[in-house]
Design a protein around this motif. Structure first.
Motif, PDB file in Angstrom:
ATOM      1  N   GLY A  47       0.833  -1.197   0.000  1.00 42.72           N
ATOM      2  CA  GLY A  47       0.000   0.000   0.000  1.00 42.72           C
ATOM      3  C   GLY A  47       0.864   1.242   0.000  1.00 42.72           C
ATOM      4  N   PRO A  48       0.838   2.046  -1.071  1.00 40.11           N
ATOM      5  CA  PRO A  48       1.714   3.211  -1.154  1.00 40.11           C
ATOM      6  C   PRO A  48       1.077   4.499  -0.672  1.00 40.11           C
ATOM      7  CG  PRO A  48       0.702   2.820  -3.281  1.00 40.11           C
ATOM      8  CD  PRO A  48       0.182   1.745  -2.354  1.00 40.11           C
ATOM      9  N   ALA A  49       1.912   5.404  -0.202  1.00 38.53           N
ATOM     10  CA  ALA A  49       1.569   6.809  -0.010  1.00 38.53           C
ATOM     11  C   ALA A  49       2.781   7.605  -0.461  1.00 38.53           C
ATOM     12  CB  ALA A  49       1.232   7.120   1.437  1.00 38.53           C
ATOM     13  N   ILE A  50       2.555   8.643  -1.260  1.00 38.97           N
ATOM     14  CA  ILE A  50       3.656   9.392  -1.855  1.00 38.97           C
ATOM     15  C   ILE A  50       3.429  10.883  -1.656  1.00 38.97           C
ATOM     16  CG2 ILE A  50       4.872   9.953  -4.001  1.00 38.97           C
ATOM     17  CD1 ILE A  50       4.075   7.195  -5.060  1.00 38.97           C
ATOM     18  N   GLY A  51       4.471  11.591  -1.214  1.00 35.84           N
ATOM     19  CA  GLY A  51       4.400  13.035  -1.159  1.00 35.84           C
ATOM     20  C   GLY A  51       4.656  13.604   0.220  1.00 35.84           C
ATOM     21  N   ALA A  52       4.881  14.930   0.239  1.00 32.44           N
ATOM     22  CA  ALA A  52       5.236  15.629   1.475  1.00 32.44           C
ATOM     23  C   ALA A  52       4.085  16.497   1.960  1.00 32.44           C
ATOM     24  CB  ALA A  52       6.489  16.464   1.251  1.00 32.44           C
ATOM     25  N   ALA A  53       2.877  16.015   1.839  1.00 30.62           N
ATOM     26  CA  ALA A  53       1.708  16.790   2.242  1.00 30.62           C
ATOM     27  C   ALA A  53       1.686  17.027   3.752  1.00 30.62           C
ATOM     28  CB  ALA A  53       0.431  16.062   1.822  1.00 30.62           C
ATOM     29  N   SER A  54       1.348  18.254   4.130  1.00 29.45           N
ATOM     30  CA  SER A  54       1.115  18.620   5.527  1.00 29.45           C
ATOM     31  C   SER A  54       2.157  17.994   6.454  1.00 29.45           C
ATOM     32  CB  SER A  54      -0.307  18.218   5.931  1.00 29.45           C
ATOM     33  OG  SER A  54      -0.666  18.767   7.172  1.00 29.45           O
ATOM     34  N   LEU A  74      13.130  16.429  -5.130  1.00 26.09           N
ATOM     35  CA  LEU A  74      13.407  17.842  -4.914  1.00 26.09           C
ATOM     36  C   LEU A  74      12.784  18.713  -6.005  1.00 26.09           C
ATOM     37  CD1 LEU A  74      17.123  17.695  -3.741  1.00 26.09           C
ATOM     38  CD2 LEU A  74      15.143  18.377  -2.369  1.00 26.09           C
ATOM     39  N   MET A  75      12.298  18.084  -7.070  1.00 22.35           N
ATOM     40  CA  MET A  75      11.548  18.832  -8.077  1.00 22.35           C
ATOM     41  C   MET A  75      10.341  19.531  -7.453  1.00 22.35           C
ATOM     42  SD  MET A  75      11.249  16.110 -11.199  1.00 22.35           S
ATOM     43  CE  MET A  75      12.640  15.557 -12.182  1.00 22.35           C
ATOM     44  N   SER A  76       9.743  18.887  -6.462  1.00 24.89           N
ATOM     45  CA  SER A  76       8.516  19.437  -5.885  1.00 24.89           C
ATOM     46  C   SER A  76       8.533  19.507  -4.363  1.00 24.89           C
ATOM     47  CB  SER A  76       7.300  18.607  -6.335  1.00 24.89           C
ATOM     48  OG  SER A  76       7.492  17.237  -6.063  1.00 24.89           O
ATOM     49  N   SER A  77       9.543  18.941  -3.718  1.00 20.38           N
ATOM     50  CA  SER A  77       9.671  18.992  -2.261  1.00 20.38           C
ATOM     51  C   SER A  77      10.979  19.695  -1.914  1.00 20.38           C
ATOM     52  CB  SER A  77       9.674  17.578  -1.665  1.00 20.38           C
ATOM     53  OG  SER A  77       8.476  16.904  -1.956  1.00 20.38           O
ATOM     54  N   ASP A  78      11.028  20.330  -0.743  1.00 15.67           N
ATOM     55  CA  ASP A  78      12.260  21.016  -0.372  1.00 15.67           C
ATOM     56  C   ASP A  78      13.222  20.072   0.346  1.00 15.67           C
ATOM     57  OD1 ASP A  78      11.273  20.801   2.255  1.00 15.67           O
ATOM     58  OD2 ASP A  78      10.546  22.870   2.268  1.00 15.67           O
ATOM     59  N   GLU A  79      14.440  20.533   0.514  1.00 18.89           N
ATOM     60  CA  GLU A  79      15.467  19.700   1.130  1.00 18.89           C
ATOM     61  C   GLU A  79      15.092  19.287   2.550  1.00 18.89           C
ATOM     62  OE1 GLU A  79      19.227  21.675   0.890  1.00 18.89           O
ATOM     63  OE2 GLU A  79      19.391  21.412  -1.292  1.00 18.89           O
ATOM     64  N   GLU A  80      14.486  20.185   3.287  1.00 15.78           N
ATOM     65  CA  GLU A  80      14.146  19.863   4.672  1.00 15.78           C
ATOM     66  C   GLU A  80      13.124  18.734   4.749  1.00 15.78           C
ATOM     67  OE1 GLU A  80      14.444  19.502   8.535  1.00 15.78           O
ATOM     68  OE2 GLU A  80      15.770  20.689   7.268  1.00 15.78           O
ATOM     69  N   SER A  81      12.222  18.656   3.766  1.00 14.49           N
ATOM     70  CA  SER A  81      11.246  17.562   3.750  1.00 14.49           C
ATOM     71  C   SER A  81      11.950  16.223   3.593  1.00 14.49           C
ATOM     72  CB  SER A  81      10.241  17.767   2.617  1.00 14.49           C
ATOM     73  OG  SER A  81       9.415  18.876   2.858  1.00 14.49           O
ATOM     74  N   LEU A  82      12.923  16.166   2.674  1.00 11.61           N
ATOM     75  CA  LEU A  82      13.649  14.913   2.479  1.00 11.61           C
ATOM     76  C   LEU A  82      14.435  14.538   3.720  1.00 11.61           C
ATOM     77  CD1 LEU A  82      12.938  15.671  -0.515  1.00 11.61           C
ATOM     78  CD2 LEU A  82      15.084  14.553  -1.149  1.00 11.61           C
ATOM     79  N   THR A  88      13.344  10.871  10.395  1.00 10.74           N
ATOM     80  CA  THR A  88      12.248  10.226  11.126  1.00 10.74           C
ATOM     81  C   THR A  88      12.280   8.718  10.947  1.00 10.74           C
ATOM     82  OG1 THR A  88      10.876  12.196  10.815  1.00 10.74           O
ATOM     83  CG2 THR A  88       9.749  10.178  11.438  1.00 10.74           C
ATOM     84  N   ALA A  89      12.517   8.266   9.715  1.00 10.11           N
ATOM     85  CA  ALA A  89      12.610   6.825   9.469  1.00 10.11           C
ATOM     86  C   ALA A  89      13.760   6.219  10.265  1.00 10.11           C
ATOM     87  CB  ALA A  89      12.787   6.561   7.979  1.00 10.11           C
ATOM     88  N   HIS A  90      14.900   6.887  10.252  1.00  8.60           N
ATOM     89  CA  HIS A  90      16.073   6.383  10.969  1.00  8.60           C
ATOM     90  C   HIS A  90      15.802   6.289  12.464  1.00  8.60           C
ATOM     91  CE1 HIS A  90      20.146   5.784  12.300  1.00  8.60           C
ATOM     92  NE2 HIS A  90      20.214   6.985  12.853  1.00  8.60           N
ATOM     93  N   GLU A  91      15.238   7.338  13.027  1.00  4.00           N
ATOM     94  CA  GLU A  91      14.994   7.353  14.468  1.00  4.00           C
ATOM     95  C   GLU A  91      13.925   6.357  14.887  1.00  4.00           C
ATOM     96  OE1 GLU A  91      14.134  11.440  15.269  1.00  4.00           O
ATOM     97  OE2 GLU A  91      16.269  12.039  15.237  1.00  4.00           O
ATOM     98  N   ALA A  92      12.976   6.071  13.968  1.00  5.42           N
ATOM     99  CA  ALA A  92      11.908   5.117  14.281  1.00  5.42           C
ATOM    100  C   ALA A  92      12.308   3.672  13.990  1.00  5.42           C
ATOM    101  CB  ALA A  92      10.653   5.471  13.476  1.00  5.42           C
TER     102      ALA A  92
END
Length: 264
Positions: A47-54, A74-82, A88-92
């Motif tokens: 089950g996928p979810a894609i994007g940096a919404a909210s 980075l075409m549509s998301s900023d560096e801080e989002s990545l 978050t993935a690493h810490e979790a």
């Protein structure tokens, strides 16, 4: 070096585990590849979810089964989002896959940013030969998002890089090579039209994330994803002529792999 194909029971079992476990796979990818990436995951049973919404970047990586980051997002998301998703993935403790698109193509600031994500310890890094040699500190230069180096010429660099950073590194090409720095697995097969369909390599990153969760092992998960992808591409290629039909058939064949036995 060992060789893995769809005929290997462990590969088929690993791929079947994706559908059995139904992992939630969250990713940041570029808008060009998002549709195919989502459809590849759905075809495999994830089950996928894609994007940096909210606040997705701070909540989904912690609750997901696995994560993948395609740095062309980075075409549509900023560096801080990545960075937030990777952190978050690493810490979790959520396994995540890094796809360093176009690293080594001459965009120095972009390359530096992609390298900065390595501090968050991806489970798997996958890309073409030019990208991975450049990410490892070599001098290979990509031509935009395309490689100028054959995957076979990157095996030593991939193995050394994997050992240095403690991650599985997978290089795609006419033959794929996957290494954890101690073991290297060769995955033959596929179809040349994988290089002529936008987002095909990017989508493989999403499937790799799902397989890493399903198998519980980064090396085995990467092998399963690459071998299944190669098999589906061969089957799709055998029954289509054009690149558009091939792209659709690739998704079809991924959805049908679990319905076929080892003799097919």
């Amino acid at each position: 070096m060992t060789v893995a194909t769809w005929k290997d029971p462990a590969v088929r079992e690993g791929y079947a585990r994706i559908a059995e476990t139904g992992p939630f796979v969250y990713g940041l990818t570029n808008y060009i590849a998002a549709n195919l990436s989502a459809n590849v995951l759905l075809a495999a049973g994830a089950g996928p979810a894609i994007g940096a919404a909210s606040d997705w970047t701070t909540t989904f990586p912690a609750g997901a089964s696995a994560v993948w980051i395609n740095t062309a997002s980075l075409m549509s998301s900023d560096e801080e989002s990545l960075r937030t998703v990777a952190r978050t993935a690493h810490e979790a403790g959520t396994p995540w896959v890094l796809d360093p698109v176009a690293v080594g193509a001459g965009a120095a600031a972009y390359d530096d940013f992609v390298r900065s994500l390595l501090e968050f310890r991806p489970a798997v890094i996958r890309g073409n030969a030019s990208e991975l040699i450049a990410l490892a500190g070599g001098e290979a230069t990509g031509k935009g998002v395309e490689t100028t180096v054959n995957s076979a010429d990157a095996v030593a660099a991939v193995s050394d890089f994997a050992a240095r950073i403690g991650a599985v590194v997978a290089v795609s090409g006419p033959v794929d090579y996957i290494s954890d720095g101690h073991r290297t697995v060769e995955v033959p097969g596929g179809d040349v039209r994988l290089t002529r369909v936008t987002g095909a390599g990017c989508a493989l990153g999403s499937l790799t994330a799902a397989a890493v969760f399903a198998t519980g092992d980064a090396l085995q998960g990467a092998v399963v994803a690459h071998a299944a992808y190669a098999e589906a591409a061969e089957r799709a290629g055998a029954r289509t002529k054009g690149t558009g039909a091939f792209a659709v058939a690739l998704v079809d064949e991924l959805s049908l792999l679990n319905d076929t036995d080892e003799s097919n």
